[in-house]
Design a protein around this motif. Sequence first.
Motif, short mmCIF file in Angstrom:
data_model
loop_
_atom_site.label_atom_id
_atom_site.label_comp_id
_atom_site.label_asym_id
_atom_site.label_seq_id
_atom_site.Cartn_x
_atom_site.Cartn_y
_atom_site.Cartn_z
N GLU A 67 0.85 -1.19 0.00
CA GLU A 67 0.00 0.00 0.00
C GLU A 67 0.89 1.24 0.00
O GLU A 67 1.62 1.49 0.95
N ASN A 68 0.84 1.98 -1.09
CA ASN A 68 1.65 3.19 -1.23
C ASN A 68 3.14 2.90 -1.05
O ASN A 68 3.89 3.73 -0.53
N ASP A 69 3.54 1.69 -1.49
CA ASP A 69 4.94 1.29 -1.42
C ASP A 69 5.50 1.38 0.00
O ASP A 69 6.66 1.73 0.22
N GLN A 70 4.65 1.05 0.99
CA GLN A 70 5.05 1.09 2.39
C GLN A 70 5.43 -0.31 2.89
O GLN A 70 4.94 -1.32 2.38
N PRO A 71 6.30 -0.41 3.91
CA PRO A 71 6.61 -1.72 4.50
C PRO A 71 5.35 -2.35 5.06
O PRO A 71 4.42 -1.66 5.48
N CYS A 72 5.33 -3.69 5.10
CA CYS A 72 4.19 -4.38 5.68
C CYS A 72 4.60 -5.78 6.14
O CYS A 72 5.57 -6.35 5.64
N ASP A 73 3.85 -6.30 7.12
CA ASP A 73 4.07 -7.65 7.63
C ASP A 73 3.21 -8.64 6.86
O ASP A 73 2.02 -8.41 6.63
N LEU A 74 3.82 -9.75 6.48
CA LEU A 74 3.12 -10.83 5.80
C LEU A 74 3.10 -12.05 6.72
O LEU A 74 4.05 -12.28 7.49
N ARG A 75 2.02 -12.83 6.64
CA ARG A 75 1.89 -14.04 7.43
C ARG A 75 1.24 -15.12 6.57
O ARG A 75 0.40 -14.82 5.71
N GLY A 76 1.63 -16.37 6.82
CA GLY A 76 0.99 -17.44 6.08
C GLY A 76 1.36 -18.82 6.61
O GLY A 76 2.39 -19.00 7.26
N TYR A 77 0.49 -19.78 6.31
CA TYR A 77 0.73 -21.18 6.69
C TYR A 77 -0.06 -22.08 5.77
O TYR A 77 -0.94 -21.62 5.01
N LEU A 78 0.21 -23.37 5.83
CA LEU A 78 -0.51 -24.35 5.03
C LEU A 78 -1.55 -25.05 5.89
O LEU A 78 -1.28 -25.39 7.05
N ARG A 79 -2.70 -25.28 5.30
CA ARG A 79 -3.82 -25.91 6.02
C ARG A 79 -4.46 -26.97 5.13
O ARG A 79 -4.54 -26.82 3.92
N MET A 80 -4.94 -28.03 5.77
CA MET A 80 -5.73 -29.03 5.07
C MET A 80 -6.97 -29.29 5.91
O MET A 80 -6.86 -29.76 7.06
N GLY A 81 -8.12 -28.93 5.38
CA GLY A 81 -9.34 -28.97 6.17
C GLY A 81 -9.27 -27.90 7.25
O GLY A 81 -8.99 -26.74 6.96
N ASP A 82 -9.49 -28.30 8.49
CA ASP A 82 -9.40 -27.33 9.60
C ASP A 82 -8.12 -27.50 10.39
O ASP A 82 -8.00 -27.01 11.51
N ARG A 83 -7.13 -28.18 9.83
CA ARG A 83 -5.89 -28.48 10.56
C ARG A 83 -4.70 -27.79 9.91
O ARG A 83 -4.47 -27.90 8.69
N ALA A 84 -3.95 -27.06 10.75
CA ALA A 84 -2.72 -26.42 10.27
C ALA A 84 -1.64 -27.48 10.10
O ALA A 84 -1.41 -28.31 10.99
N LEU A 85 -0.95 -27.45 8.96
CA LEU A 85 0.11 -28.41 8.67
C LEU A 85 1.50 -27.86 8.95
O LEU A 85 2.46 -28.62 9.00
N THR A 86 1.59 -26.54 9.13
CA THR A 86 2.91 -25.92 9.25
C THR A 86 2.89 -24.83 10.32
O THR A 86 1.85 -24.42 10.81
N GLU A 87 4.08 -24.38 10.65
CA GLU A 87 4.24 -23.18 11.45
C GLU A 87 3.73 -21.98 10.67
O GLU A 87 3.39 -22.07 9.49
N THR A 88 3.69 -20.83 11.34
CA THR A 88 3.29 -19.58 10.68
C THR A 88 4.53 -18.87 10.15
O THR A 88 5.41 -18.50 10.93
N TRP A 89 4.61 -18.74 8.84
CA TRP A 89 5.69 -17.99 8.21
C TRP A 89 5.36 -16.51 8.30
O TRP A 89 4.24 -16.09 8.01
#
Length: 521
Positions: free
Chosen positions: A490-512
């Motif tokens: 947004e307006n070339d500003q720094p920002c935090d990103l988060r993500g993980y992999l999920r299958m159904g309602d279960r998280a398969l990975t840590e949060t990147w």
Amino acid sequence: MNRRKFLLSTAALSTTGLMSGVLVDSFANDTDNKGITRYGDVIQKAQTLSQTAYNKPESTISDFWKSMSVEEFSKIYYNPNKPLWNDGGPYQLQFFHPGGPWFHDTVDINLQENGSEKGQTIQPGMFWYEGKQPALSDMKDLHFAGFRVHHQLNSEYYDELISFLGSNYFRVLGQGQQYGLSIRGLAIDTAEPTGEEFPLFKEFWLEKPEKDSDENNLVIMALMDSPSVAGAYRFTIQPGKDTVVDIEVSLFARKDINKLGLAPLTSMFLFGENTKGLDDYRPEVHDSDGLMVCTSTDEWIWRPLARRKNLTISAFIGENTNGFGLSQRDKNFNHYGDLESRYQKRPSIWIEPQENWGSGHVELVEIPSNLETTDNIVAYWVSDKQMKTGSELQYSYRLTSYLESEQWPPAGKSMSTREGPANRAGFSYGHSAQARFFVVEFESTELSELPADSPIEAIFNCQAGKIYDVKTFKNTENKLWRVEFNMEPENDQPCDLRGYLRMGDRALTETWTYLYTTRYA
């Protein structure tokens, strides 16, 4: 913060290579044996010390040692035939010589054995002096700059296990590991405008285990001092594949402390797959490639490190913490190509509080650097409760030095992060000039066994801006699961990103997690 240069230069000083040299006699320490010092005694010493005005230590070594150049200082060798405790027991001791451009401060070292205690100074034949020869007056009551403990970690040979040298720094190894990141006893006002304060370990006590005892843990106690605080430390070291150090700390404040960093770790990150390299033959250069945090709610977070153009501070806020550490996940030699530094052998360090540390946050500091010899990464825990003049703080934690572990984290983990322009040659599909393209890969035994048509979702978002064109698929080349996406800030500003992999309602990975900024070096 060129502390790494100190330790790298000392490698030559402490080498065990056999070279012809001149043995110079020194004056023995005439101090009589005295009663054993217990940890309670060190705590009392720290408390008493905190009630007096701080006295900045003055170097007691002669100008002969202080005036030595790096080259001259490197011609001082520890005699490999003169380790202490050389009786077939589990440990041997060697020491670091003072002098040269950096090691002007000395420490008091007390060895405890058979119910008695004796202070140590440089003894005849401990060191070989191949260059400039000292006079007897230069050797009088000459104390050490630090020490290191050796143990049969990998074979019958006594490998280096733990070393203390400079300020309140120490380093520790497990099996198959090579020194990389460093550990500190305490961090005070790191990255604050007022400047950082570096406490000193001024005195040590080492307890020699009985040769035939079933209990081979090594106990080291230390007295710390600084303008703001005095402290007592007790380290219980358990060598092994993953070397474990249990640490007890008692602090006593001389004055209000603005920011107190507990269990600090410091490392080097020059460049990796997510950061543009310098003019260097190697693909990656770093002692650690990420910060890992386990929150009190059992969420595992991974933040890849980056080389920044400006000093950057990131906070991972939560009530208490289950643990945190700096990790070197990439163990592929071909990703470094360095036969001398062998970055794939650098250990990861995991910090696990042994009691509730209360509300606060893990803080990550990334400092600009273009030098491989500079520690530009610092991580530690900061409590929301400020330490005030006259107050006390007791806490403990377990430190583990490891290469690889399925415990940290127990689920899938991020193994690589790559970033580049979305609007790149051959792929210009209307992306803005600021849009970025990310590739993140995750690894676990479960993920590698899942078929490529598994219904795995990538749950990714950003604090500001938008993520779009998300693709999730199995990389058939390495069996890792890959997420590709574009991100427009947004307006070339720094920002935090988060993500993980999920299958159904279960998280398969840590949060990147990732801090995107346009200010990369």
